[in-house]
Design a protein around this motif. Structure first.
Motif, short mmCIF file in Angstrom:
data_model
loop_
_atom_site.label_atom_id
_atom_site.label_comp_id
_atom_site.label_asym_id
_atom_site.label_seq_id
_atom_site.Cartn_x
_atom_site.Cartn_y
_atom_site.Cartn_z
N LEU A 178 0.77 -1.24 0.00
CA LEU A 178 -0.18 0.04 0.07
C LEU A 178 0.85 1.37 -0.11
N ALA A 179 1.80 1.26 0.73
CA ALA A 179 2.72 2.23 0.73
C ALA A 179 3.15 2.78 -0.48
N ASP A 180 3.85 1.78 -1.27
CA ASP A 180 4.50 1.80 -2.63
C ASP A 180 3.45 2.22 -3.63
N GLU A 181 2.01 1.93 -3.54
CA GLU A 181 0.95 2.01 -4.52
C GLU A 181 0.16 3.22 -4.16
N LEU A 182 -0.44 3.36 -2.81
CA LEU A 182 -1.45 4.00 -2.52
C LEU A 182 -0.97 5.34 -2.46
N ILE A 183 0.21 5.74 -1.69
CA ILE A 183 0.71 6.96 -1.47
C ILE A 183 1.26 7.93 -2.75
N PRO A 184 1.90 7.11 -3.53
CA PRO A 184 2.22 7.95 -4.80
C PRO A 184 0.99 8.40 -5.50
N TYR A 230 6.80 1.42 7.86
CA TYR A 230 7.35 1.74 6.65
C TYR A 230 6.12 2.55 5.98
N PHE A 231 4.99 2.18 6.26
CA PHE A 231 3.92 3.11 5.57
C PHE A 231 4.04 4.47 5.93
N CYS A 235 4.82 7.79 3.73
CA CYS A 235 3.75 9.07 3.76
C CYS A 235 4.57 10.20 3.70
N HIS A 236 5.53 10.28 4.78
CA HIS A 236 6.20 11.41 5.20
C HIS A 236 7.32 11.66 3.78
N GLU A 237 7.79 10.66 3.19
CA GLU A 237 8.81 10.92 2.25
C GLU A 237 7.97 11.54 0.81
N VAL A 306 5.38 6.46 19.05
CA VAL A 306 5.95 5.37 18.26
C VAL A 306 5.71 5.31 16.65
N TYR A 307 4.65 5.79 16.26
CA TYR A 307 4.30 5.53 14.87
C TYR A 307 4.35 6.72 14.17
#
Length: 647
Positions: A178-184, A230-231, A235-237, A306-307
């Motif tokens: 999801l991080a690699d697909e949803l966020i972009p 990582y997710f 997002c922050h990246e 923590v997150y």
């Protein structure tokens, strides 16, 4: 061989126990739960739990064949806190607490402070270490913590991770996928924030996460706690802030969860009239117990600490404030003064917000509050509840009621699109087109619109335009950005097949262009919460269902003029008042052909003249598109360079 070590004399400390029972242990996750410990002669996990009415407490799991009493916890004081260090337990071990109730029976409970849990339908907690992830967002956080959130753009993408997109075989995407697909995807389409429907561990998919058993555990449906880190890091990246949906009002009744945790009402009220939330089949939290206050406030600070999340949308605040809100009990509840307010819950909300902002001054604390309770987004010291944002449910109700009308009927209900400006600055508002508007037969936003196919899309374009130019921060539920036709289907992925249709591709192009225009146009958000940021040109043209207004920024000359037409009629040589003399460029028109419109544009700069109109010193004549919004800004070289019209 698993052995029990003596309880460390220094932990839990007397001060930690005192704060916990006082309701001010705001980092309780450092004391409670299962924590890895290592010294020269031992390595294992320390377990700590609150069970004041238990006769005995032990840890059970695969390591002791789930045998109650084999690994007992010691009661450290009369406070009801139990703890023990168990040597040689490894990370990833399944465990529960075996609790002897006052009646002498043994019940098995998941750890209220567990950091990780088995994947449904299994219900055990898992030992887990949260250290070791190498965060890459320190620079981004420093930048975030310097920003003034009230005077920045905020366009939130509300997302249910389980149904955004799935793999070809129907399995869920992981946090990392999801991080690699949803966020972009959401970054490309102009969103600034993502709000996740509850990702805390919950047993039933169709509760959508709103009935929680593991408040400290990101659900294992999508991976591990470090996968979720990582997710957030991703997002922050991509310069996306993370908001979590959070439910401190109530919790589910599943037997392994918080309900009757030590055999007695513990996290829920002891008064049976206050325990149940019949509408949702859940238990209410007991806000009169200091230990429950410590549990919940610690939980909020845990996710931020923590997150690295930016904040929360707090669910069901109205049902916390009022004893009888959404309450199906056959009798009316009263507080000690004879009123309807839940005094303890109100005190908790104030304490929660004070505690969060004391540690995280730039936090986002958004209340889903649907009543006219005053000062929801005002500081506690000023008599408010202490949130910094409130969902504007009144605006959503009014604008959707208006948009469902046939355009010929809208002239009779014109106040539905103008009334919001009477209270728009009474709170710091978020305008939410959320999942609540798109389920249970309410239909999708597109399917709420009247008319033929062209008119539905045009109606939705002008709705989005008004949404984006109306004062207040913005929230849009997933799929709405490409005009999903069906209402949200929580067990299926979004209808990505709609990208095979030009109408939906054109609509995504429109919403993406509108989102980016919003982000890059400071007058649309710089004074979102201040009356000086808005001025009506003409709110009274009910006969033609047209409104016009000005959004203003902080700097002199930083403004745009917006005209919305809620009927299919086209108007040429339509005169509107203007605040200043000069040439004006049409910066965005929802009727452009590239967006699926009919192409009724103002292609050339329009000059205002010194003829007073609409209480303005100047005026100009424009083309008003059908079921469309058009936005004008004063001509500059830079703006001339970016204006694009498809001829």
């Amino acid at each position: 061989m698993i052995t029990i070590e003596n309880v460390p004399q220094h932990y839990p400390s007397d001060i930690d126990l005192y704060l916990f029972h006082e309701g001010t242990l705001y980092e309780g996750y450092k004391m409670f739960g299962a924590h890895f410990e290592r010294s020269e002669d031992r390595e294992g996990f320390r377990f700590t739990v609150w069970a004041p009415n238990a006769g005995k407490v032990s840890v059970v799991g695969d390591f002791n064949n789930w045998e109650a009493g084999k690994n007992p916890l010691a009661r450290v004081s009369k406070s009801g806190v139990w703890t023990a260090f168990i040597k040689d337990i490894r990370e990833g071990e399944r465990y529960k607490y075996a609790i002897q109730t006052p009646e002498g029976s043994i019940i098995l409970k998941a750890d209220p402070y567990a950091f990780y849990a088995e994947t449904r339908p299994s219900t055990a907690s898992l030992t887990c270490r949260l250290d070791g992830y190498e965060w890459q967002d320190s620079k981004w956080i420093r930048k975030r913590d310097k920003e003034d959130i009230y005077h920045r753009p905020m366009l939130v993408y509300e997302c249910h991770l389980g149904s955004w997109k799935k793999k070809e075989d129907g399995r869920l995407l992981t946090y990392r996928e999801l991080a690699d697909e949803l966020i972009p995807y959401i970054r490309e389409n102009g969103f600034t924030h993502i709000e996740l429907m509850p990702i805390m561990e919950h047993p039933y998919d169709r509760s959508w996460g709103y009935q929680i058993t593991g408040y400290y555990a990101p659900t294992s449906r999508f991976g591990t706690p470090k996968d979720f880190m990582y997710f957030v890091d991703t997002c922050h990246e991509h310069d996306i802030s993370v908001i979590l949906d959070w439910t401190p009002a109530h919790f589910c009744r599943d037997t392994h969860g918080l309900g009757r945790f030590d055999g007695t009402p513990l996290y829920e009220p002891t008064d049976p009239k206050l325990t149940d939330r019949p509408q949702w089949g859940t238990y209410n939290f007991d806000f009169s117990k200091n230990e429950v206050i410590s549990f919940l406030i610690s939980n909020a600070r845990f996710w931020m600490d923590v997150y690295h999340v930016e904040g929360f949308r707090i669910d069901a605040v109205s049902s916390m404030i009022y004893l009888n809100h959404n309450n199906d009990l056959p009798f009316e509840l009263k507080n000690k003064n004879g009123g309807d307010e839940n005094l303890e819950a109100i005190a908790f909300l104030k304490k929660l917000n004070t505690a969060v902002f004391s540690k995280f001054p730039k936090a986002l604390m958004m209340a889903e509050e649907a009543t006219d309770y005053p000062l929801v987004s005002s500081p506690v010291e000023d008599g408010g509840l202490g949130f910094n944002y409130k969902w504007n449910m009144g605006w959503v109700h009014d604008i959707l009621r208006y948009m469902k009308l046939d355009p010929s009927e809208r002239r009779n209900h014109h106040q539905l699109i103008t009334f919001s400006m009477l209270y728009a600055f009474s709170e710091n508002f978020v305008l939410p087109f959320s999942h609540d508007e798109l389920v249970y037969g309410k239909r999708s936003l597109l399917n709420k619109m009247p008319g033929d196919e062209w008119q539905r899309f045009a109606n939705l374009r002008v709705l989005y335009g008004y949404f984006m130019t109306h004062p207040g921060k913005k929230l849009l539920f997933m799929g709405s950005e490409f005009a999903q036709f069906d209402e949200w289907k929580d067990l299926e992925q979004l209808d990505w097949n709609l990208f095979g249709f030009k109408t939906h591709r054109s609509f995504l192009h429109y919403s993406s262009e509108l989102n980016h225009f919003y982000q890059n146009t400071s007058c649309l958000w710089r004074l979102d919460h201040e009356g000086e940021g808005f001025e009506w040109i003409d709110p009274n043209d009910a006969q033609q269902s047209i409104i016009s207004f000005i959004r203003k920024g902080k700097r002199k000359g930083d403004y745009c003029v917006i005209v919305c037409n809620f009927t299919p009629a086209v108007y040429h040589h339509f005169r509107i008042g203007m605040p200043a003399e000069g040439n004006y460029l049409e910066m965005l028109n929802s009727d452009a052909k590239e967006f699926g419109g009919s192409g009724q544009l103002n292609r050339k700069p329009v000059q205002s003249v010194p003829e007073p109109y609409h209480n303005q010193k100047f005026s100009m004549e424009i083309t008003v598109p059908p079921l469309g919004i058009t936005i004008f800004m004063k001509e500059t070289k830079k703006r001339s360079a970016v204006v694009r019209h498809i001829k």
